[in-house]
Write a protein that holds these residues in place. Structure first.
Motif, PDB file in Angstrom:
ATOM      1  N   VAL A  51       0.893  -1.208   0.004  1.00 29.03           N
ATOM      2  CA  VAL A  51      -0.135  -0.145  -0.098  1.00 29.03           C
ATOM      3  C   VAL A  51       0.904   1.238   0.047  1.00 29.03           C
ATOM      4  N   ARG A  52       1.110   1.896  -1.117  1.00 25.53           N
ATOM      5  CA  ARG A  52       2.008   2.754  -1.323  1.00 25.53           C
ATOM      6  C   ARG A  52       1.151   4.279  -1.720  1.00 25.53           C
ATOM      7  N   PRO A  53       1.684   5.294  -1.440  1.00 22.10           N
ATOM      8  CA  PRO A  53       0.907   6.493  -1.747  1.00 22.10           C
ATOM      9  C   PRO A  53       0.908   6.886  -3.145  1.00 22.10           C
ATOM     10  N   PRO A  54      -0.143   7.504  -3.628  1.00 23.74           N
ATOM     11  CA  PRO A  54      -0.094   7.937  -4.890  1.00 23.74           C
ATOM     12  C   PRO A  54       1.036   8.876  -5.019  1.00 23.74           C
ATOM     13  N   GLU A  55       1.566   8.938  -6.451  1.00 21.41           N
ATOM     14  CA  GLU A  55       2.285  10.078  -6.869  1.00 21.41           C
ATOM     15  C   GLU A  55       1.748  10.817  -7.814  1.00 21.41           C
ATOM     16  N   PHE A  56       2.127  12.375  -7.562  1.00 22.46           N
ATOM     17  CA  PHE A  56       1.410  13.424  -8.639  1.00 22.46           C
ATOM     18  C   PHE A  56       2.805  14.115  -9.200  1.00 22.46           C
TER      19      PHE A  56
ATOM     20  N   VAL B 260      -4.715   9.973   2.724  1.00 24.22           N
ATOM     21  CA  VAL B 260      -5.047  11.011   3.712  1.00 24.22           C
ATOM     22  C   VAL B 260      -4.124  11.152   4.523  1.00 24.22           C
ATOM     23  N   GLU B 261      -3.462  12.426   4.544  1.00 24.35           N
ATOM     24  CA  GLU B 261      -2.195  12.240   5.390  1.00 24.35           C
ATOM     25  C   GLU B 261      -2.194  13.727   5.868  1.00 24.35           C
ATOM     26  N   GLY B 262      -1.668  13.696   7.263  1.00 25.54           N
ATOM     27  CA  GLY B 262      -1.231  14.761   7.903  1.00 25.54           C
ATOM     28  C   GLY B 262      -2.143  16.054   8.489  1.00 25.54           C
ATOM     29  N   VAL B 263      -3.291  15.946   7.830  1.00 16.68           N
ATOM     30  CA  VAL B 263      -4.475  17.045   8.179  1.00 16.68           C
ATOM     31  C   VAL B 263      -5.078  16.846   9.713  1.00 16.68           C
ATOM     32  N   ARG B 264      -5.525  17.919   9.999  1.00 15.87           N
ATOM     33  CA  ARG B 264      -6.281  17.872  11.312  1.00 15.87           C
ATOM     34  C   ARG B 264      -7.862  17.956  10.851  1.00 15.87           C
ATOM     35  N   ILE B 265      -8.789  17.019  11.472  1.00 15.81           N
ATOM     36  CA  ILE B 265     -10.083  16.997  11.207  1.00 15.81           C
ATOM     37  C   ILE B 265     -11.008  17.189  12.616  1.00 15.81           C
ATOM     38  N   VAL B 266     -11.937  18.251  12.557  1.00 15.71           N
ATOM     39  CA  VAL B 266     -12.594  18.546  13.649  1.00 15.71           C
ATOM     40  C   VAL B 266     -14.166  18.805  13.108  1.00 15.71           C
TER      41      VAL B 266
ATOM     42  N   HIS C  76     -14.425   7.686   5.430  1.00 11.23           N
ATOM     43  CA  HIS C  76     -15.136   6.593   5.122  1.00 11.23           C
ATOM     44  C   HIS C  76     -14.825   6.081   3.849  1.00 11.23           C
ATOM     45  N   PRO C  77     -13.960   5.404   3.452  1.00 13.87           N
ATOM     46  CA  PRO C  77     -13.635   4.938   2.146  1.00 13.87           C
ATOM     47  C   PRO C  77     -14.318   3.690   1.862  1.00 13.87           C
ATOM     48  N   VAL C  78     -15.431   3.713   0.831  1.00 16.60           N
ATOM     49  CA  VAL C  78     -15.914   2.735   0.239  1.00 16.60           C
ATOM     50  C   VAL C  78     -15.799   2.061  -0.819  1.00 16.60           C
ATOM     51  N   ARG C  79     -15.691   0.863  -0.590  1.00 21.35           N
ATOM     52  CA  ARG C  79     -15.383  -0.263  -1.822  1.00 21.35           C
ATOM     53  C   ARG C  79     -14.100   0.490  -2.673  1.00 21.35           C
ATOM     54  N   CYS C  80     -13.048   0.936  -1.765  1.00 14.08           N
ATOM     55  CA  CYS C  80     -11.732   1.516  -2.604  1.00 14.08           C
ATOM     56  C   CYS C  80     -10.691   0.429  -2.323  1.00 14.08           C
ATOM     57  N   GLU C  81      -9.792   0.530  -3.185  1.00 16.37           N
ATOM     58  CA  GLU C  81      -8.443  -0.290  -3.078  1.00 16.37           C
ATOM     59  C   GLU C  81      -7.270   0.532  -2.940  1.00 16.37           C
ATOM     60  N   ASN C  82      -6.251   0.083  -2.116  1.00 16.09           N
ATOM     61  CA  ASN C  82      -5.192   0.855  -1.852  1.00 16.09           C
ATOM     62  C   ASN C  82      -5.105   2.017  -1.169  1.00 16.09           C
ATOM     63  N   VAL C  83      -5.463   1.993   0.169  1.00 13.46           N
ATOM     64  CA  VAL C  83      -5.897   3.353   0.744  1.00 13.46           C
ATOM     65  C   VAL C  83      -4.968   3.403   1.878  1.00 13.46           C
ATOM     66  N   LEU C  84      -4.307   4.720   2.292  1.00 17.68           N
ATOM     67  CA  LEU C  84      -3.424   5.035   3.189  1.00 17.68           C
ATOM     68  C   LEU C  84      -3.761   6.154   4.098  1.00 17.68           C
TER      69      LEU C  84
END
Length: 434
Positions: free
Chosen positions: A17-22, A200-206, A214-222
């Motif tokens: 499970v690797r992060p996507p590259e952009f 999804v990396e680093g952020v703060r959620i409030v 909530h990933p649904v029917r996803c593949e390769n999620v980090l």
């Protein structure tokens, strides 16, 4: 799968499970709009980034009020330190309704605040904040309890939730399960649906209305190094549902429901879709509040297998359970191959290990779920109600449950093991509270 095989499998999953590259292209949000509302600017910046072949949409320091944000393939939404995406409290800003799940049942409803459908290579990164704006005045009161701002005479979600469950039981096509405007089913904060390569990396959620990630029917999620503080109703932290290959690492959960809940659809709808959740690794996370630290269920209908948890910290005032496998003969499905090791517990109000087939509806259905091959080792627990509570059915006992090499101190009451086959408790110390 034995213990050695399990952790080799988990290590391979971690590498897979690797992060996507952009591409190194940057699109500043502020180049696409200005003013009091940034919804159109987000749409335009994401579209431009996507059409250019991908890259990063930069959200610089500042506060950006917006409605729904929809990600497209090859786009990283990068929220810089000092930046806050402040989501609208007006439900109309999350219309038109989108294809989603509410509490594990498919429907059309208000858009999740950050949503993607059928996309590939998407991310939300940075050190900034996603603020859902929810509270007793907005969103939370929809649940219909005075604790969260509801008062007699106000509408709530109960009627809509009953209607959705009835539609699923009757086989009503999903496109006819239309909610949204005029209804009160709360949206999630982040939901990629049928996506591949998600970060999804680093952020703060409030202050989310409901489930946070909530990933649904996803593949390769980090999901890594995310901090969540949101104590509203049903405010689960991260709920991978019917996904494959998920890694959740280095996160902090201070939420109003389960910190992490692995799910696979609910009831008739879960049977219709029939997609399991499998290959989930949870490591180096801090669970502080409120119900399950790592929950599996209650939505198990599509089946859940190969869940690995290591090097986590569970505990805090108001946190209930540790490993919390919860389902029943109404939900059905199966749970198999769950491995937990090297967990530190500094206080739970209930069990460190709870596997309970009498959760919720109890034993009132005709689909008793098989639960097998659950392994817990290396737990160091300072205070719990019990070390473990294990309850299967007489005709469908729990099978192959092992707790080993662990210490539980400050235990308040006796452990429970009911209808369990092949139970192994070895090198375990349980010391009662004084």
């Amino acid at each position: 799968m034995n213990e050695d095989e399990a952790w080799r499998y988990a290590d391979a999953l971690r590498e897979r499970v690797r992060p996507p590259e952009f591409p190194d292209r940057w699109f500043d949000l502020t180049d696409f709009g200005s003013g009091e509302v940034w919804t159109e600017a987000f749409r335009a910046a994401i579209a431009a980034c996507h059409e250019a072949g991908g890259g990063h949409v930069r959200v610089p320091p500042g506060t950006y009020p917006t409605g729904a944000v929809h990600l497209l393939s090859n786009v990283d939404l990068h929220v810089e330190a000092g930046a806050t995406i402040l989501f609208s409290t007006d439900p109309a800003d999350y219309l038109p309704a989108v294809y989603t799940r509410f509490s594990a049942i498919e429907c059309y409803n208000y858009s999740p605040f950050v949503y993607a459908y059928g996309q590939e290579n998407i991310a939300i990164t940075g050190e900034g904040t996603l603020d859902g704006g929810a509270g007793p005045e907005h969103w939370w009161w929809w649940v219909g309890t005075p604790e969260f701002g509801w008062r007699p005479g106000m509408p709530n979600e109960a009627e809509d939730w009953d209607a959705l469950q009835r539609m699923a039981a009757e086989g009503v096509p999903v496109e006819q399960r239309a909610f949204g405007a005029g209804h009160h089913l709360r949206p999630n904060m982040i939901q990629p649906y049928l996506c591949r390569n998600v970060l999804v990396e680093g952020v703060r959620i409030v202050r989310s209305p409901m489930w946070e990630i909530h990933p649904v029917r996803c593949e390769n999620v980090l999901v890594r190094n995310v901090t969540i503080h949101s104590r509203g109703p049903n405010n689960d932290g991260c709920d991978p549902e019917s996904c494959r290959s998920v890694v959740i690492s280095g996160c902090v959960f201070d939420v109003g429901d389960d910190c992490i809940a692995v799910k696979a659809g609910r009831g008739p709808d879960g049977r219709r879709v029939g997609v399991p959740c499998e290959d989930v690794l949870i490591e180096d996370c801090d669970m502080r509040y409120r119900y399950g630290s790592v929950a599996i269920g209650t939505d198990t209908t599509g089946g859940i297998r190969n869940v690995f948890v290591r090097r986590c910290r569970w505990g805090g005032e108001g946190l209930y359970f540790g490993l919390y496998i919860k389902t029943n003969s109404v939900r059905g499905g199966y749970v198999e191959n769950v491995f937990v090791k090297d967990v530190e517990i500094d206080g739970l109000t209930k069990e460190a290990v709870s596997i309970d087939l009498y959760h919720g509806d109890g034993h009132n259905g005709d689909d008793p779920p098989p639960i097998r091959n659950i392994n817990v080792t290396g737990v160091r627990s300072a205070r719990t109600r019990s070390a473990y509570l294990l309850r299967g059915y007489p005709e469908q006992p729990l099978r192959e449950v092992a707790i080993r090499d662990s210490t539980f101190t400050g235990v308040l009451r006796a452990d429970v093991a009911q209808d369990v086959e092949d139970l192994s408790i070895r090198r375990v110390t349980v010391d009662p509270a004084p």
